[in-house]
Motif scaffolding. Structure first.
Motif, short mmCIF file in Angstrom:
data_model
loop_
_atom_site.label_atom_id
_atom_site.label_comp_id
_atom_site.label_asym_id
_atom_site.label_seq_id
_atom_site.Cartn_x
_atom_site.Cartn_y
_atom_site.Cartn_z
N LEU A 129 17.81 1.09 24.69
CA LEU A 129 17.88 2.07 25.60
C LEU A 129 16.79 3.55 25.94
O LEU A 129 16.88 4.34 25.44
CB LEU A 129 18.82 2.41 26.52
CG LEU A 129 19.65 1.26 27.04
CD1 LEU A 129 21.15 1.82 27.63
CD2 LEU A 129 19.19 -0.01 27.68
N GLY A 130 15.39 3.01 26.72
CA GLY A 130 14.25 4.11 26.40
C GLY A 130 14.14 4.33 27.78
O GLY A 130 14.42 3.90 28.67
N PHE A 131 13.59 6.25 28.12
CA PHE A 131 13.68 6.75 28.80
C PHE A 131 12.48 7.40 29.01
O PHE A 131 12.13 8.63 27.83
CB PHE A 131 15.37 7.34 29.72
CG PHE A 131 15.67 6.78 29.81
CD1 PHE A 131 16.63 6.20 31.72
CD2 PHE A 131 17.05 5.92 28.84
CE1 PHE A 131 17.70 5.28 31.48
CE2 PHE A 131 17.87 5.72 28.64
CZ PHE A 131 18.17 4.66 30.13
N ALA A 132 11.93 8.01 29.91
CA ALA A 132 10.63 8.79 30.33
C ALA A 132 10.91 10.02 31.20
O ALA A 132 10.67 9.29 31.96
CB ALA A 132 9.44 8.50 29.75
N ASN A 133 11.65 10.59 31.03
CA ASN A 133 11.39 11.88 32.06
C ASN A 133 12.44 11.44 33.32
O ASN A 133 12.73 11.09 34.87
CB ASN A 133 10.41 11.74 32.92
CG ASN A 133 9.24 12.75 32.18
OD1 ASN A 133 9.15 12.56 30.75
ND2 ASN A 133 8.28 13.35 32.75
N SER A 134 13.95 10.95 32.35
CA SER A 134 14.21 10.16 33.07
C SER A 134 14.71 8.89 34.21
O SER A 134 15.11 8.48 34.43
CB SER A 134 15.57 11.25 34.13
OG SER A 134 16.00 11.85 32.65
N ARG A 135 13.03 8.73 33.48
CA ARG A 135 12.99 7.19 34.64
C ARG A 135 12.89 6.35 33.24
O ARG A 135 12.46 5.89 32.24
CB ARG A 135 11.51 6.70 34.56
CG ARG A 135 10.90 5.74 35.39
CD ARG A 135 9.07 6.09 34.63
NE ARG A 135 8.68 6.63 35.67
CZ ARG A 135 8.43 6.25 37.10
NH1 ARG A 135 8.62 5.54 37.60
NH2 ARG A 135 7.28 7.30 37.61
#
Length: 405
Positions: free
Chosen positions: A291-297
């Motif tokens: 699972l990937g997230f960027a700035n919690s998105r």
């Protein structure tokens, strides 16, 4: 093309601005007028509260009805969300409490400007922003699409309240009493003239708040539902180990029944202008879940952070096999099967995230791939060196799985 007049000119163009534009085309701002748009309204207000407590630090919990959770041991602050019995949503935080009329110490816009204008500008930017919803429309949109909204600010020993109806001020901010600590409470009632339903899903909100708490270590979020006739129900989330706890929870949901051996680390890297937090676990299955997230998105399509993670795992596995004379030294680092039995969470927080595609589900920052790959290779390599028996087991399992295909 015919030279005849179409009968359409500048006089026929309707220009809508401000709250009128929002109410005329609500789907443009919150995605839909159904449940999805309703949840985006909640995420807008919760996102602001989360960012306030993470950046501003936690204040002291007061006794004015902002929440019923103990204030002890909160670390990075707390956000209380309540689905009220009359169809409203109340979001309370123990952040610094931004004034209504004057900019705060950060130089950002005051709360009144955020509630009444598109042009106020963001309160926070870059890695300081936690995206709770799929996009950011702002408090002005929530205000315009609510039949009623009240904002309360606590600070300097007092409480001040501002009330709106469909985005229009009902009365100027007024002092309503004393308060201890600081914080903000925003309560709003989605407009039934706009939305097909004004009933939020407890389960959908709870799942997203749980995820946000995992991705922001130490942050506390509670959700209380006062609507059930049989009595209120509530959940509360706080995860001191951040994404390590996230991976452990994912493994528990899988039903492994054993204590997971989670590898995790956090690092800041100026080359990518941000931080990374990574946790991983070998599950022993033939399924991969990263699972990937960027700035919690959530980046459901992956991106450079997930690519870098795969690079780092492959490099660490091949280097360990080579140094120990184990089978696997000749594996192709681009072979996706190396990560096949992994469960992992890769979370990055960037000053300038670049999302690709219409759904913004793919991270495109090129520097991120090398930074994450290097960090994963180093930390996983160290973990292998400290646990040679476990490392040999993992490497052997990977090699055997690839050869059996």
């Amino acid at each position: 093309m015919s030279g005849e007049s179409t009968g359409y000119d500048a006089a026929d163009i309707e220009v809508l601005e401000g709250r009128e534009a929002i109410r005329k085309r609500p789907g443009m701002w919150v995605g839909s007028t159904g449940e999805r748009g309703l949840h985006q309204m909640v995420f807008e207000v919760v996102g602001r509260a989360v960012n306030q407590v993470l950046v501003g630090g936690s204040g002291s919990r007061n006794g004015n009805g902002s929440g019923n959770t103990s204030g002890s041991g909160r670390g990075s602050g707390f956000v209380d969300v309540t689905l009220t019995s009359d169809g409203g949503v109340r979001v309370a935080d123990d952040g610094p409490g931004r004034p209504f009329e004057a900019a705060g110490e950060s130089g950002g816009p005051d709360l009144e400007a955020l509630l009444t204008s598109f042009h106020a500008g963001p309160e926070l930017s870059g890695r300081d922003i936690t995206d709770v919803g799929q996009f950011r429309a702002g408090l002005f949109v929530v205000n315009a699409l609510s039949s009623r909204l009240t904002a309360e600010v606590r600070g300097e020993g007092g409480r001040r309240v501002h009330e709106y109806a469909r985005g229009v001020e009902v009365a100027p901010p007024a002092a309503v009493g004393s308060a201890t600590g600081s914080g903000t409470t925003i309560a709003f009632w989605p407009d039934s003239e706009i939305f097909e339903t004004t009933r939020c899903s407890f389960s959908v909100l709870a799942e997203r708040f749980r995820q946000v708490a995992f991705l922001n270590r130490g942050l506390g979020i509670s959700l209380t539902d006062e609507r059930p006739t049989g009595g209120a129900r509530a959940v509360s989330f706080r995860f001191p180990e951040g994404v390590r706890d996230f991976v452990a929870a994912l493994d528990a949901e899988r039903g492994s029944g054993v204590q997971p051996d989670v590898v995790g680390f956090e690092r800041e890297d100026p080359r990518m202008a941000g931080t990374m937090e990574v946790a991983l676990l070998w599950t022993g299955s033939r399924e991969e879940r990263i699972l990937g997230f960027a700035n919690s998105r959530a980046t459901r399509e992956g991106g450079t952070h997930v690519d870098g993670f795969r690079d780092g795992v492959a490099a660490a596995v091949i280097a360990y096999a080579r140094d120990r004379g184990l089978p696997g030294a000749d594996l192709d680092p681009r072979d996706g099967r190396i990560c096949r039995s992994l469960m992992a969470v890769v979370s990055v927080k960037l000053d300038h995230p670049e999302f690709l595609g219409a759904t913004r589900g793919l991270l495109g920052n090129t520097d991120v791939r090398d930074c994450v790959g290097e960090a994963v290779r180093e930390h996983l390599g160290d973990w292998f060196e400290e646990r040679p028996e476990r490392a040999s087991e993992f490497v052997d399992r990977i090699v055997r799985g690839i050869h059996q295909d």
